[in-house]
Design an enzyme around this catalytic site. Structure first.
Site, PDB file in Angstrom:
ATOM      1  N   ASN A 232     -40.664   2.206  38.566  1.00  0.00           N
ATOM      2  CA  ASN A 232     -41.983   2.477  39.143  1.00  0.00           C
ATOM      3  C   ASN A 232     -42.890   3.313  38.258  1.00  0.00           C
ATOM      4  OD1 ASN A 232     -41.643   1.036  41.630  1.00  0.00           O
ATOM      5  ND2 ASN A 232     -40.191   2.630  42.228  1.00  0.00           N
TER       6      ASN A 232
ATOM      7  N   HIS B 281     -39.273  15.059  34.469  1.00  0.00           N
ATOM      8  CA  HIS B 281     -39.965  14.620  35.689  1.00  0.00           C
ATOM      9  C   HIS B 281     -41.403  15.097  35.677  1.00  0.00           C
ATOM     10  CE1 HIS B 281     -36.246  13.244  37.321  1.00  0.00           C
ATOM     11  NE2 HIS B 281     -35.695  14.395  37.005  1.00  0.00           N
TER      12      HIS B 281
HETATM   13  O1  CA2 Z   1     -41.459  13.260  39.213  1.00  0.00           O
HETATM   14  C1  CA2 Z   1     -40.948  12.325  38.584  1.00  0.00           C
HETATM   15  O2  CA2 Z   1     -41.189  12.074  37.410  1.00  0.00           O
HETATM   16  C2  CA2 Z   1     -40.009  11.359  39.328  1.00  0.00           C
HETATM   17  O3  CA2 Z   1     -38.959  10.988  38.423  1.00  0.00           O
HETATM   18  C3  CA2 Z   1     -40.850  10.159  39.680  1.00  0.00           C
HETATM   19  C4  CA2 Z   1     -40.096   9.129  40.530  1.00  0.00           C
HETATM   20  C5  CA2 Z   1     -39.452   9.803  41.737  1.00  0.00           C
HETATM   21  O4  CA2 Z   1     -38.671   8.857  42.467  1.00  0.00           O
HETATM   22  C6  CA2 Z   1     -38.563  10.971  41.334  1.00  0.00           C
HETATM   23  O5  CA2 Z   1     -38.049  11.577  42.503  1.00  0.00           O
HETATM   24  C7  CA2 Z   1     -39.377  11.989  40.549  1.00  0.00           C
HETATM   25  C8  CA2 Z   1     -41.085   8.053  41.007  1.00  0.00           C
HETATM   26  C9  CA2 Z   1     -41.599   7.216  39.870  1.00  0.00           C
HETATM   27  C10 CA2 Z   1     -43.087   6.953  39.977  1.00  0.00           C
HETATM   28  O6  CA2 Z   1     -43.394   6.261  41.144  1.00  0.00           O
HETATM   29  C11 CA2 Z   1     -44.707   5.898  41.352  1.00  0.00           C
HETATM   30  C12 CA2 Z   1     -44.941   5.210  42.509  1.00  0.00           C
HETATM   31  C13 CA2 Z   1     -46.227   4.810  42.814  1.00  0.00           C
HETATM   32  C14 CA2 Z   1     -47.270   5.088  41.932  1.00  0.00           C
HETATM   33  C15 CA2 Z   1     -47.015   5.769  40.760  1.00  0.00           C
HETATM   34  C16 CA2 Z   1     -45.724   6.174  40.463  1.00  0.00           C
END
Ligand code: CA2
Length: 146
Positions: free
Chosen positions: A11, A100
């Protein structure tokens, strides 16, 4: 000159398109550009890879063995679930930085556990786009100490 491999998980290709309140408005290309500038400023090369698939992330980590001096990885939600990615990182001997965008410790309970945390050199979290530069600088500093 060494190769630093930056890996982004599921994502993260959507960065800048949705949830700007949590992840900001910068795109993944912006973040990777900052990371590359930091690596090149220190005389290193940055390779980058993004995938939404666990197996492809594992193969990228395995491919860094004996080839890349450091791996910087934002495993996305696999951070909290993937023992397979943790095992791949454990088998990689170079410097490993978990990265992160958000401060996962200040979010939902399930995001407060990282299964990769115990096998990395260190973690950068909560600094948004800036974290990509900081994580590469941390990897470079760790390589210089080694
Ligand atoms: O804070 C971070 O970098 C994370 O790794 C981002 C992940 C999340 O599941 C982790 O807990 C923390 C999410 C990836 C990005 O997801 C998005 C979803 C919709 C729009 C933009 C980014």
């Amino acid at each position: 000159m060494s190769i630093i491999l930056l890996i982004n998980g599921p994502n993260l290709n959507l960065l800048g398109e949705r949830e700007p309140d949590v992840y900001g408005t910068d795109t993944l290309a912006d973040c990777v550009g900052d990371a590359r500038a930091a690596a090149e400023a220190a005389g290193h090369t940055l390779e980058d890879f993004q995938s939404n698939h666990e197996g492809e992330l594992i193969e990228a980590i395995q491919g860094a063995r004996g080839r890349c001096a450091a791996v910087v990885i934002n495993p996305g939600a696999f951070t909290h679930t993937s023992y397979a990615i943790a095992d791949a990182l454990a088998a990689y001997d170079g410097v490993k930085v978990e990265l992160h965008l958000s401060n996962t410790n200040a979010r939902e309970e399930w995001r407060r556990t990282s299964v990769v945390g115990p096998v990395v050199t260190g973690t950068v979290a909560g600094f948004g786009r800036t974290g990509y530069r900081l994580a590469v600088e941390a990897a470079v500093a760790s390589l210089q100490e080694a």
